[in-house]
Design a protein around this motif. Sequence first.
Motif, PDB file in Angstrom:
ATOM      1  N   GLY A 103      12.258   2.489  11.062  1.00 18.43           N
ATOM      2  CA  GLY A 103      12.572   3.833  11.004  1.00 18.43           C
ATOM      3  C   GLY A 103      14.128   3.986  11.049  1.00 18.43           C
ATOM      4  O   GLY A 103      14.622   4.735  10.316  1.00 18.43           O
ATOM      5  N   ALA A 104      14.665   3.229  11.926  1.00 20.21           N
ATOM      6  CA  ALA A 104      16.265   3.286  11.857  1.00 20.21           C
ATOM      7  C   ALA A 104      16.995   2.984  10.533  1.00 20.21           C
ATOM      8  O   ALA A 104      17.943   3.852  10.289  1.00 20.21           O
ATOM      9  CB  ALA A 104      16.673   2.427  13.026  1.00 20.21           C
ATOM     10  N   LEU A 105      16.507   1.810  10.036  1.00 19.23           N
ATOM     11  CA  LEU A 105      16.949   1.533   8.699  1.00 19.23           C
ATOM     12  C   LEU A 105      16.918   2.682   7.641  1.00 19.23           C
ATOM     13  O   LEU A 105      17.803   2.876   6.822  1.00 19.23           O
ATOM     14  CB  LEU A 105      16.352   0.172   8.344  1.00 19.23           C
ATOM     15  N   VAL A 106      15.635   3.185   7.467  1.00 17.15           N
ATOM     16  CA  VAL A 106      15.270   4.151   6.547  1.00 17.15           C
ATOM     17  C   VAL A 106      16.063   5.519   6.963  1.00 17.15           C
ATOM     18  O   VAL A 106      16.664   5.945   6.017  1.00 17.15           O
ATOM     19  CB  VAL A 106      13.781   4.372   6.606  1.00 17.15           C
ATOM     20  N   LEU A 107      16.202   5.933   8.239  1.00  7.59           N
ATOM     21  CA  LEU A 107      17.131   6.966   8.679  1.00  7.59           C
ATOM     22  C   LEU A 107      18.569   6.937   8.148  1.00  7.59           C
ATOM     23  O   LEU A 107      19.051   7.859   7.657  1.00  7.59           O
ATOM     24  CB  LEU A 107      17.008   7.192  10.112  1.00  7.59           C
TER      25      LEU A 107
ATOM     26  N   LEU B 147       9.903   9.116   9.324  1.00  9.21           N
ATOM     27  CA  LEU B 147       8.433   8.951  10.110  1.00  9.21           C
ATOM     28  C   LEU B 147       7.452   8.461   9.256  1.00  9.21           C
ATOM     29  O   LEU B 147       6.478   7.944   9.682  1.00  9.21           O
ATOM     30  CB  LEU B 147       8.287  10.591  10.411  1.00  9.21           C
ATOM     31  N   PHE B 148       7.375   8.871   7.978  1.00 10.09           N
ATOM     32  CA  PHE B 148       6.470   8.238   6.922  1.00 10.09           C
ATOM     33  C   PHE B 148       6.625   6.989   6.781  1.00 10.09           C
ATOM     34  O   PHE B 148       5.833   6.266   6.581  1.00 10.09           O
ATOM     35  CB  PHE B 148       6.525   8.806   5.696  1.00 10.09           C
TER      36      PHE B 148
ATOM     37  N   MET C 144       7.765   4.787   8.899  1.00 11.24           N
ATOM     38  CA  MET C 144       7.145   4.117  10.283  1.00 11.24           C
ATOM     39  C   MET C 144       5.746   3.933  10.328  1.00 11.24           C
ATOM     40  O   MET C 144       5.105   2.975  10.597  1.00 11.24           O
ATOM     41  CB  MET C 144       7.737   4.873  11.531  1.00 11.24           C
ATOM     42  N   ALA C 145       5.032   5.294   9.885  1.00  7.65           N
ATOM     43  CA  ALA C 145       3.758   5.239   9.698  1.00  7.65           C
ATOM     44  C   ALA C 145       3.186   4.161   8.819  1.00  7.65           C
ATOM     45  O   ALA C 145       2.122   3.373   9.179  1.00  7.65           O
ATOM     46  CB  ALA C 145       3.178   6.820   9.353  1.00  7.65           C
ATOM     47  N   ALA C 146       3.749   4.111   7.599  1.00  9.42           N
ATOM     48  CA  ALA C 146       3.513   3.049   6.652  1.00  9.42           C
ATOM     49  C   ALA C 146       3.394   1.437   7.182  1.00  9.42           C
ATOM     50  O   ALA C 146       2.544   0.805   7.020  1.00  9.42           O
ATOM     51  CB  ALA C 146       4.206   3.044   5.574  1.00  9.42           C
ATOM     52  N   VAL C 147       4.559   1.103   7.940  1.00  7.04           N
ATOM     53  CA  VAL C 147       4.611  -0.016   8.732  1.00  7.04           C
ATOM     54  C   VAL C 147       3.668  -0.240   9.725  1.00  7.04           C
ATOM     55  O   VAL C 147       3.014  -1.466   9.720  1.00  7.04           O
ATOM     56  CB  VAL C 147       6.277   0.037   9.285  1.00  7.04           C
ATOM     57  N   LEU C 148       3.289   0.851  10.352  1.00  5.74           N
ATOM     58  CA  LEU C 148       2.302   0.536  11.404  1.00  5.74           C
ATOM     59  C   LEU C 148       0.900   0.360  10.942  1.00  5.74           C
ATOM     60  O   LEU C 148       0.147  -0.241  11.467  1.00  5.74           O
ATOM     61  CB  LEU C 148       2.280   1.946  12.351  1.00  5.74           C
ATOM     62  N   LEU C 149       0.724   0.923   9.670  1.00  9.57           N
ATOM     63  CA  LEU C 149      -0.640   0.879   9.081  1.00  9.57           C
ATOM     64  C   LEU C 149      -0.812  -0.580   8.600  1.00  9.57           C
ATOM     65  O   LEU C 149      -1.753  -1.374   8.634  1.00  9.57           O
ATOM     66  CB  LEU C 149      -0.679   1.596   7.764  1.00  9.57           C
ATOM     67  N   VAL C 150       0.349  -1.420   8.051  1.00  7.58           N
ATOM     68  CA  VAL C 150       0.078  -2.626   7.623  1.00  7.58           C
ATOM     69  C   VAL C 150       0.069  -3.593   8.784  1.00  7.58           C
ATOM     70  O   VAL C 150      -0.637  -4.345   8.876  1.00  7.58           O
ATOM     71  CB  VAL C 150       1.633  -2.952   6.773  1.00  7.58           C
ATOM     72  N   ILE C 151       0.975  -3.293   9.734  1.00  8.47           N
ATOM     73  CA  ILE C 151       1.085  -4.259  10.942  1.00  8.47           C
ATOM     74  C   ILE C 151      -0.272  -4.229  11.653  1.00  8.47           C
ATOM     75  O   ILE C 151      -0.804  -5.014  12.192  1.00  8.47           O
ATOM     76  CB  ILE C 151       2.367  -4.253  11.620  1.00  8.47           C
ATOM     77  N   GLY C 152      -0.548  -2.775  11.917  1.00 14.21           N
ATOM     78  CA  GLY C 152      -1.851  -2.387  12.718  1.00 14.21           C
ATOM     79  C   GLY C 152      -2.996  -3.306  12.136  1.00 14.21           C
ATOM     80  O   GLY C 152      -3.918  -3.589  12.750  1.00 14.21           O
ATOM     81  N   TYR C 153      -2.899  -3.338  10.785  1.00  9.90           N
ATOM     82  CA  TYR C 153      -4.352  -3.924  10.262  1.00  9.90           C
ATOM     83  C   TYR C 153      -4.484  -5.340  10.677  1.00  9.90           C
ATOM     84  O   TYR C 153      -5.685  -5.734  10.928  1.00  9.90           O
ATOM     85  CB  TYR C 153      -4.247  -4.109   8.840  1.00  9.90           C
TER      86      TYR C 153
ATOM     87  N   GLU D  42      -8.803   3.283  16.018  1.00 12.76           N
ATOM     88  CA  GLU D  42      -7.526   2.996  16.530  1.00 12.76           C
ATOM     89  C   GLU D  42      -6.451   2.615  15.293  1.00 12.76           C
ATOM     90  O   GLU D  42      -5.260   2.798  15.843  1.00 12.76           O
ATOM     91  CB  GLU D  42      -7.829   1.736  17.414  1.00 12.76           C
ATOM     92  N   TRP D  43      -6.765   1.833  14.425  1.00 11.25           N
ATOM     93  CA  TRP D  43      -5.821   1.819  13.203  1.00 11.25           C
ATOM     94  C   TRP D  43      -5.175   2.919  12.832  1.00 11.25           C
ATOM     95  O   TRP D  43      -4.053   3.184  12.722  1.00 11.25           O
ATOM     96  CB  TRP D  43      -6.506   0.824  12.300  1.00 11.25           C
ATOM     97  N   LEU D  44      -6.062   4.071  12.702  1.00 14.21           N
ATOM     98  CA  LEU D  44      -5.369   5.406  12.095  1.00 14.21           C
ATOM     99  C   LEU D  44      -4.792   5.977  13.166  1.00 14.21           C
ATOM    100  O   LEU D  44      -4.078   7.058  12.654  1.00 14.21           O
ATOM    101  CB  LEU D  44      -6.832   6.226  11.598  1.00 14.21           C
ATOM    102  N   LEU D  45      -4.976   6.018  14.324  1.00 17.06           N
ATOM    103  CA  LEU D  45      -4.120   6.644  15.669  1.00 17.06           C
ATOM    104  C   LEU D  45      -2.703   6.016  15.388  1.00 17.06           C
ATOM    105  O   LEU D  45      -1.762   6.905  15.588  1.00 17.06           O
ATOM    106  CB  LEU D  45      -4.761   6.113  16.875  1.00 17.06           C
ATOM    107  N   LEU D  46      -2.423   4.826  14.870  1.00 17.29           N
ATOM    108  CA  LEU D  46      -1.134   4.457  14.820  1.00 17.29           C
ATOM    109  C   LEU D  46      -0.031   5.403  13.949  1.00 17.29           C
ATOM    110  O   LEU D  46       0.843   5.787  14.385  1.00 17.29           O
ATOM    111  CB  LEU D  46      -1.243   2.906  14.104  1.00 17.29           C
ATOM    112  N   PRO D  47      -0.572   5.610  12.768  1.00 15.38           N
ATOM    113  CA  PRO D  47       0.409   6.512  11.961  1.00 15.38           C
ATOM    114  C   PRO D  47       0.351   8.127  12.544  1.00 15.38           C
ATOM    115  O   PRO D  47       1.217   8.772  12.358  1.00 15.38           O
ATOM    116  CB  PRO D  47      -0.333   6.498  10.393  1.00 15.38           C
ATOM    117  N   ALA D  48      -0.710   8.233  13.070  1.00 17.75           N
ATOM    118  CA  ALA D  48      -0.786   9.647  13.567  1.00 17.75           C
ATOM    119  C   ALA D  48       0.148   9.839  14.589  1.00 17.75           C
ATOM    120  O   ALA D  48       0.817  10.930  14.819  1.00 17.75           O
ATOM    121  CB  ALA D  48      -2.338   9.913  14.223  1.00 17.75           C
TER     122      ALA D  48
END
Length: 212
Positions: free
Chosen positions: A150-154, A164-165, A167-176, A184-190
């Motif tokens: 998120g910091a790099l993208v900002l 924010l998006f 960060m959400a994408a990264v969480l989807l990948v790592i959370g998988y 619980e996986w969908l809660l990560l990007p939410a």
Amino acid sequence: MSPWLYLAIALVAAGIPSRWLWDGRMLFVNGTQLRTRLVMINPADNRRRRRWWKSKSLWLDPVRGGAAGWCLMTGEWKWLNGMEPITAKLCYYPLLIVPLLMVLWQTFGRGKQNECIVPVLFAMGVLAGYYYPVGGGFGWVLGLSALGVGALVLMAMQSIWVMLFAMAAVLLVIGYYLVGLGIEWLLLPAICLVPFVRATLRSEKLVLAFRG
């Protein structure tokens, strides 16, 4: 320890409004304004404005977010373990909205200025703490990975909603890999997108609280 005590600690930690940690030098900036202040080259300004690290919220937001997330999940597990499996499952899924409400509460404080606070440090703390037991003790990997990206993208895109998006994408990948497929996986990007949804519905500007 009683599950209700864990839940009470979680609610107290998450219930502290962000504005209680602000001081008179807080600025509320978009992505472009934040990047400009961080890379300013005027030495006379730098000496004074580099004191952003003295902000109480910078250090306390992730700590109290982590405490709120960990205590919430721990309290939930202790409470649900005393129930019948079917009853526990019926109670568990509605409880997943609580972390989202915790993050949503922290977005308030600038409504009169038509601005939505993005409590990114608090949200990543909640995420790290809440997923610590779920992710096999690696909830901090989720929080730090999302925060770093998120910091790099900002800094590169100068856009909070793009951050924010991302960060959400990264969480989807790592959370998988750490959490697996499921609600619980969908809660990560939410958790990341709560400020964006609120700002969109209320036509508000996304801003970050920054000590000038």
